[in-house]
Motif scaffolding. Structure first.
Motif, PDB file in Angstrom:
ATOM      1  N   SER A   1      36.207  -2.838  -2.089  1.00 13.76           N
ATOM      2  CA  SER A   1      35.241  -1.905  -2.671  1.00 13.76           C
ATOM      3  C   SER A   1      35.203  -0.572  -1.921  1.00 13.76           C
ATOM      4  CB  SER A   1      33.853  -2.526  -2.735  1.00 13.76           C
ATOM      5  OG  SER A   1      33.473  -2.971  -1.455  1.00 13.76           O
TER       6      SER A   1
ATOM      7  N   GLN B   1      35.162  -5.586 -17.810  1.00 10.01           N
ATOM      8  CA  GLN B   1      34.036  -5.396 -16.883  1.00 10.01           C
ATOM      9  C   GLN B   1      33.021  -6.524 -17.001  1.00 10.01           C
ATOM     10  OE1 GLN B   1      35.512  -3.065 -18.567  1.00 10.01           O
ATOM     11  NE2 GLN B   1      35.597  -1.138 -17.467  1.00 10.01           N
TER      12      GLN B   1
ATOM     13  N   ALA C   1      36.050   6.487 -14.045  1.00  9.13           N
ATOM     14  CA  ALA C   1      35.295   5.235 -13.946  1.00  9.13           C
ATOM     15  C   ALA C   1      35.815   4.185 -14.925  1.00  9.13           C
ATOM     16  CB  ALA C   1      33.807   5.489 -14.186  1.00  9.13           C
TER      17      ALA C   1
ATOM     18  N   TYR D   1      38.444   2.723 -12.917  1.00  9.12           N
ATOM     19  CA  TYR D   1      37.973   2.156 -11.648  1.00  9.12           C
ATOM     20  C   TYR D   1      37.038   0.964 -11.812  1.00  9.12           C
ATOM     21  CZ  TYR D   1      40.185   5.212  -8.280  1.00  9.12           C
ATOM     22  OH  TYR D   1      41.117   5.821  -7.475  1.00  9.12           O
ATOM     23  N   THR D   2      36.364   0.836 -12.965  1.00  9.89           N
ATOM     24  CA  THR D   2      35.563  -0.373 -13.150  1.00  9.89           C
ATOM     25  C   THR D   2      36.424  -1.492 -13.743  1.00  9.89           C
ATOM     26  OG1 THR D   2      34.819   0.457 -15.294  1.00  9.89           O
ATOM     27  CG2 THR D   2      33.347   0.802 -13.416  1.00  9.89           C
TER      28      THR D   2
ATOM     29  N   TRP E   1      28.375  -7.030  -7.117  1.00  8.13           N
ATOM     30  CA  TRP E   1      28.420  -6.247  -8.352  1.00  8.13           C
ATOM     31  C   TRP E   1      28.191  -4.766  -8.060  1.00  8.13           C
ATOM     32  CZ3 TRP E   1      24.888  -3.291 -11.246  1.00  8.13           C
ATOM     33  CH2 TRP E   1      25.340  -2.929 -12.520  1.00  8.13           C
TER      34      TRP E   1
ATOM     35  N   GLN F   1      31.360  -3.251  -6.476  1.00  4.02           N
ATOM     36  CA  GLN F   1      32.576  -3.080  -7.271  1.00  4.02           C
ATOM     37  C   GLN F   1      32.342  -2.546  -8.681  1.00  4.02           C
ATOM     38  OE1 GLN F   1      35.508  -6.173  -6.921  1.00  4.02           O
ATOM     39  NE2 GLN F   1      35.723  -5.631  -4.771  1.00  4.02           N
ATOM     40  N   GLN F   2      31.098  -2.499  -9.151  1.00  2.00           N
ATOM     41  CA  GLN F   2      30.828  -2.013 -10.499  1.00  2.00           C
ATOM     42  C   GLN F   2      29.634  -1.052 -10.537  1.00  2.00           C
ATOM     43  OE1 GLN F   2      32.209  -3.454 -13.860  1.00  2.00           O
ATOM     44  NE2 GLN F   2      33.869  -3.576 -12.399  1.00  2.00           N
TER      45      GLN F   2
ATOM     46  N   ILE G   1      29.460   2.635  -9.275  1.00  2.00           N
ATOM     47  CA  ILE G   1      30.265   3.593 -10.036  1.00  2.00           C
ATOM     48  C   ILE G   1      29.520   4.053 -11.298  1.00  2.00           C
ATOM     49  CG2 ILE G   1      32.478   3.981 -11.173  1.00  2.00           C
ATOM     50  CD1 ILE G   1      33.678   1.847  -9.348  1.00  2.00           C
ATOM     51  N   TYR G   2      28.875   3.089 -11.991  1.00  2.00           N
ATOM     52  CA  TYR G   2      28.105   3.487 -13.183  1.00  2.00           C
ATOM     53  C   TYR G   2      27.004   4.472 -12.803  1.00  2.00           C
ATOM     54  CZ  TYR G   2      30.299  -0.658 -15.257  1.00  2.00           C
ATOM     55  OH  TYR G   2      31.198  -1.587 -15.704  1.00  2.00           O
TER      56      TYR G   2
END
Lengths: 568, 90
Positions: free
Chosen positions: A74, A207, A290, A293-294, B53, B56-57, B60-61
């Motif tokens: 990460s 995702q 993104a 990247y996600t 989460w 890694q997710q 970014i959102y």
């Protein structure tokens, strides 16, 4: 059709598109060559920035890295996206208002100093050359695996294509080919990811599939299965971290500040019509980035699960086709240590000897084959990898040519050069840069991977603080900024060279200062830069009034014309 | 209000927005994704541990949303203080 035929079709069609776009968008003035006439709409600039930024490393290597690093991966995900928040809030709008062509332009003018400008040019050249060598290598690898030509011939073909549109089209040609390349690369990344997500979890959105239950009817969550498999084989849990928090913290911060300070990314914000568009195009850029990247961490988890279930404890005589294909490239190697004909793939935590070595770079490229996807998907992935490598290479070549023609010739050594002469110099410099990049692609210095840490560290420790203070502090003067840059740079370079090149045997957590790895030291260099600059500036006279007025001026959007040459 | 006082107010508001948004930026990435990842991992949403989460997710959102919020806030502020770009500059 077989894989090779499909690859020829996919790569051939995409290359034809790039060449067509390049011919349609030729540059005829330095303003078009450097900043595409500052007329690129923000949404398209966002796509071009995304393609510019996402290199062979993002497309080919990142998911593989995460597959092997688990949660520690990460640092790349947050580091390489979080930098855009800094860029959008702290740099892009103001640099656009300032309106000149390059980062050294800003540093040189704001700090009224030729030394500052030259330091900035040297950094920009170093960072760009480091990067571009890696891209050309990526092009060579894709060609050799999928098209059956040698790595060297692959590099030559890549050089030819980039030469054509970077030299001919300048920023304008690059921008519009990058838009096309973004579309190719994101499509090529998503298609196999969606296929594999459906196969493994039944969920078409990677995702979400990432956190969903397996499609085998067991009701187990994918990540739980992966954690179980990993610890059983002695790799440790996938969702657990191995690095120390402090180091993860420093690496992430260095990648963020480094991203925001990279010249080929910053220069993209000079190509939009105004300040308002500079802000929104940073948002579009991050949105487009993104999407990949996600998806990447999901791809990593899928690929890791597939790999562990396919090869672990499989008899070598029954391994699938893809395994043999990649064995030929030397990127997978099996050594039957106990002579039982079965592949034992285990980590440090297992009592069974490991017999398999896998190069992390092949995870994305081999993924469609591992998951048994149709041949056209494999061809598409090859075209996507090439798009990612070529778009980034072109952006970097432009920074190199601009630095030479504009910052060194026009602004430092040959101020009387004509517009036409400068344009010719820029084209020649771009051409030479392609040749040098190709040379490094064919004869890669063994330390490309190490040097990337250096590139980010140096950008974080030099450009980022200098530009931020140049905008947010009116009191920051030449003495402070130059001292900060020089000390931040030397400290970071010393630390990385010491551990990566001079004493690689000492490059372990026990010897690092405060447990900070060379990848993360750019953050310390950045803090040092800020501290030194602020201290020295407090002891030396404030900058001239004209400079303070300049700072006042870049803080408000009104009056941002097209990127221009100020005759001051 | 004088021109320079107006510009100073404008800049002050801008700094306030930047400060608030960067606090959120720091919290979701360095906070949730790194420093408090283990604590958050005790919470599960579907197959995800929450800290994992965010690392890694989620972070970014949030980054994407932050930039668009800033764009929106600044466009309004530019208009309010009458410092936005004129029509001829598009």
């Amino acid at each position: 059709m077989n894989v090779q035929a499909w690859t020829f079709v996919m790569v051939g069609v995409s290359f034809a598109v790039y060449i067509g776009v390049a011919i349609w968008s030729r540059a005829s003035s330095t303003r078009e060559f450097y900043v595409a006439d500052a007329s690129v709409p923000p949404l398209l600039n966002g796509m071009a920035t995304a393609a510019d930024w996402m290199s062979a490393a993002s497309f080919i290597s990142m998911a593989g890295l995460i597959a092997f690093m688990g949660r520690d991966g990460s640092v790349y995900l947050m580091g390489w996206t979080g930098g855009y928040v800094l860029l959008a809030l702290l740099l892009a709008p103001y640099l656009r208002k300032f309106g000149k062509y390059t980062v050294p332009d800003f540093v040189g003018d704001r700090y009224y100093s030729k030394i500052a400008r030259v330091v900035a040019v040297v950094c920009a050249l170093f960072v760009s050359f480091t990067y571009v060598a890696g891209q050309m290598r990526g092009v060579g690898i894709v060609f050799s695996r999928f098209l059956g030509v040698g790595i060297n011939e692959g590099v030559f073909i890549g050089m030819g294509i980039v030469f054509f549109y970077a030299v001919l089209g300048g920023m304008k040609g690059i921008t519009y080919t990058q838009v096309a390349q973004y579309c190719v690369l994101i499509f090529a990344y998503l298609v196999p990811a969606i296929f594999i997500s459906i196969l493994l979890t039944g969920n078409p959105i990677p995702q979400l599939g990432f956190g969903d239950t397996l499609a085998d009817g067991s009701g187990t969550y994918l990540l739980d299965r992966l954690d179980g498999l990993s610890s059983e084989l002695g790799f440790g849990e996938f969702t657990a971290g191995n690095k120390r928090s402090l180091d993860v913290f420093f690496i992430t911060a260095a990648l963020m500040a480094g991203t925001a300070g990279l010249p080929h990314v910053i220069v993209r914000f000079y190509t939009v019509p105004g300040v308002r568009q500079a802000r929104s195009s940073a948002g579009w850029a991050l949105l487009f980035i993104a999407i990949l990247y996600t998806t990447a961490p999901a791809v990593a988890a899928f690929a890791r699960t597939n790999l562990l279930t396919t090869v672990s404890n499989a008899p070598y005589s029954e391994v699938p086709e893809w395994f043999k294909n990649w064995e030929e490239t030397g990127l997978i190697a099996f050594d039957d240590l106990n002579g039982d004909g079965v592949i034992q793939y285990t980590g440090d935590g297992s009592s069974i000897l490991n017999e398999l070595t896998i190069d992390r770079d092949i995870m994305v490229l081999a993924n469609p084959e591992i998951a048994n996807l149709p041949n056209w998907v494999v061809g598409l992935v090859a075209a996507g990898g090439l798009a990612a490598a070529l778009s980034t290479a072109a952006g970097l070549l432009l920074v190199i040519s601009t630095s030479v023609a504009h910052d060194l010739m026009k602004k430092t050594f040959l101020p009387q050069i004509s517009e036409k002469g400068e344009l010719v110099t820029a084209r020649v410099a771009a051409g030479l840069a392609v040749v040098v990049a190709g040379y490094f692609g064919i004869n890669p210095p063994g330390f490309v991977a190490q040097v990337v840490a250096l590139a980010f560290g140096l950008a974080a420790a030099s450009f980022f603080p200098a530009i931020v203070m140049g905008i947010f502090s009116k009191r920051m003067n030449k003495e402070g900024a130059v001292a900060g840059m020089v000390i931040g740079l030397s400290f970071t370079a010393y630390y990385i060279v010491h551990f990566k090149f001079l004493h690689p045997e000492l490059n372990t957590v026990d010897h690092w200062w405060f447990g900070i790895s060379p990848e993360g030291i750019g953050t310390a260099g950045m803090l040092l830069n800020f501290a030194v600059a602020i201290g020295i500036a407090a002891l030396t006279p404030a900058p001239p009034e004209a400079i303070q007025n300049l700072v006042d001026d870049i803080r408000v959007p009104r009056g941002a014309g097209p990127a221009h040459e100020v005759s001051a | 209000m004088t021109d320079s006082a107006r510009k100073r107010d404008y800049w002050g508001r801008n700094l306030k927005y930047v400060g608030a948004l960067l606090t959120i930026w720091w919290t979701v990435s360095f906070g949730f994704g790194i420093l408090f990842v283990e604590q958050l991992n005790t919470i599960r949403i579907g197959g995800f541990q929450l800290g994992f989460w965010f690392a890694q997710q989620g972070s970014i959102y949030v980054f994407v949303i932050l930039i668009f919020v800033y764009v929106k806030l600044m466009n309004r502020l530019d208009h309010e203080f009458d410092v936005d770009e004129t029509e001829k500059n598009r």
